[in-house]
Motif scaffolding. Structure first.
Motif, PDB file in Angstrom:
ATOM      1  N   CYS A  47     -43.677-104.209   4.212  1.00 28.71           N
ATOM      2  CA  CYS A  47     -45.007-103.650   3.809  1.00 28.71           C
ATOM      3  C   CYS A  47     -45.478-103.724   2.457  1.00 28.71           C
ATOM      4  CB  CYS A  47     -45.155-102.220   4.188  1.00 28.71           C
ATOM      5  SG  CYS A  47     -46.730-101.204   3.724  1.00 28.71           S
ATOM      6  N   ARG A  49     -48.602-102.288   0.561  1.00 25.07           N
ATOM      7  CA  ARG A  49     -49.482-101.379   0.785  1.00 25.07           C
ATOM      8  C   ARG A  49     -51.085-101.825   0.426  1.00 25.07           C
ATOM      9  NH1 ARG A  49     -47.284 -96.247   0.739  1.00 25.07           N
ATOM     10  NH2 ARG A  49     -45.542 -96.668   2.218  1.00 25.07           N
ATOM     11  N   PRO A  93     -54.994 -98.598   7.904  1.00 28.49           N
ATOM     12  CA  PRO A  93     -54.083 -99.158   6.962  1.00 28.49           C
ATOM     13  C   PRO A  93     -52.702 -98.643   6.821  1.00 28.49           C
ATOM     14  CG  PRO A  93     -55.657 -98.425   5.733  1.00 28.49           C
ATOM     15  CD  PRO A  93     -56.136 -98.120   6.855  1.00 28.49           C
TER      16      PRO A  93
HETATM   17 FE1  SF4 Z   1     -44.436 -99.271   6.997  1.00 27.97          FE
HETATM   18 FE2  SF4 Z   1     -46.175 -97.498   6.527  1.00 27.97          FE
HETATM   19 FE3  SF4 Z   1     -46.337 -99.914   5.487  1.00 27.97          FE
HETATM   20 FE4  SF4 Z   1     -46.878 -99.340   8.034  1.00 27.97          FE
HETATM   21  S1  SF4 Z   1     -48.041 -98.580   6.126  1.00 27.97           S
HETATM   22  S2  SF4 Z   1     -45.540-101.157   7.447  1.00 27.97           S
HETATM   23  S3  SF4 Z   1     -45.386 -97.649   8.529  1.00 27.97           S
HETATM   24  S4  SF4 Z   1     -44.638 -98.506   5.060  1.00 27.97           S
END
Ligand code: SF4
Ligand code: SF4
Length: 299
Positions: A47, A49, A93
């Motif tokens: 991920c 962010r 998101p």
């Molecule tokens: Fe993982 Fe959270 Fe990123 Fe989704 S938002 S890919 S669950 S870390």
């Protein structure tokens, strides 16, 4: 659609008009996603962010973050303009269930103001058990859980930490809690008759072999569809891709794994990993026509 032919009648009936379940339906029924959930309660190595959650959608895109009120407005505007609109998903998101107020306010508003629209939600599963009761009160068509492993050793390579009871828990310990919550949430949903789809991100050399076991287990617990998605490795996307140099699977590797898992259960092969605010039919994204400023202008 032969992927669907093995399903029990009751489930088949429910899914035949649903774009996310059958390739065919994807060409006739439109779906949209809204991004109302900014926060997340875990960290996936894959991920970044800055972009949308990869639970369901294509990483590397930033969706327009909406308030519940804006999301309801947008959904109604799209439904008025795209008659095939049948499904509204909350994805990204961050994790919808890590933002329960925003997610459930959106569901409540839509259940009241647009009762014909089916709702779905995708989650990493950490907060799922505590959300099942509230989920069962809405017109929830299905829940998608992203399950990348059932073994904490493998989990620790995918999830550096989770945020749990106001504490950051790292490594295998954190992964073990996440796995337990995912499995418990899956069981609770199945018990209440809510359809569960499982997504897995195939990470070569990390969980590729292991996903066959994941597939077996989630099927035995009653998930009706397993969607193995490729890790999408993009240079700009972040640490997992950049620093750790993790590659995504080749198309043949993905197909072999999907074939191996198919022996056990229905596989979904048509998913295009739409962006979290996608609007329209499969392969089509009319999101640009329905940005907030354009919706305001329609009124
Ligand atoms: Fe993982 Fe959270 Fe990123 Fe989704 S938002 S890919 S669950 S870390
Ligand atoms: Fe959801 Fe995949 Fe269908 Fe897009 S293609 S709407 S991400 S199931």
């Amino acid at each position: 659609n032969d992927q669907m032919s093995d399903l029990p009648d009751a489930i088949r009936e429910k899914v035949q008009n649903h774009p996310c379940y059958s390739e065919e339906a994807h060409h006739y029924f439109a779906r949209m996603h809204v991004a109302v959930a900014p926060a997340c309660n875990i960290q996936c190595h894959y991920c970044n962010r800055k972009y949308d959650c990869s639970n369901e959608s294509r990483p590397g895109v930033v969706s327009e973050l909406l308030t519940p009120e804006q999301a309801i407005k947008k959904t109604k505007a799209v439904a008025a303009n795209i008659p095939q609109m049948t499904v509204l998903g909350i994805a990204g998101p961050g994790d919808p269930l890590a933002n329960p107020e925003r997610t459930f306010e959106t569901f409540r508003g839509l259940s009241e103001e647009a009762p014909d629209i089916k709702l779905c939600v995708s989650t990493n599963g950490l907060a799922l058990p505590e959300s099942v009761e509230e989920l069962s009160k809405h017109n929830i068509d299905h829940v998608t859980i992203t399950i990348n492993c059932v073994d904490p050793k493998i989990g620790a390579q995918i999830y550096p930490w989770i945020y749990w009871n106001n504490r950051r828990i790292r490594g295998e310990k954190g992964a073990a809690i996440l796995i337990e919550q995912q499995q418990k949430g899956l069981e609770m949903l199945v018990e209440r008759g809510i359809l569960v789809k499982v997504n897995s991100v195939m990470i070569p050399g990390v969980n590729d072999e292991h996903l066959k076991e994941v597939s077996r287990i989630v099927k035995s617990k009653g998930a009706f569809l397993h969607n193995v998605m490729p890790l999408i490795a993009e240079e700009e996307h972040g640490t997992f891709y950049g620093v750790m140099g993790q590659r995504g699977p080749e198309p043949e590797e993905l197909q072999d794994l999907q074939d191996d898992c198919a022996g056990d259960m229905n596989m979904m092969r048509h998913c295009r990993q739409c962006r979290a605010d996608a609007v329209g039919l499969l392969g089509e994204d009319r999101g640009e026509e329905f940005t907030l400023d354009k919706i305001e202008a329609m009124e």
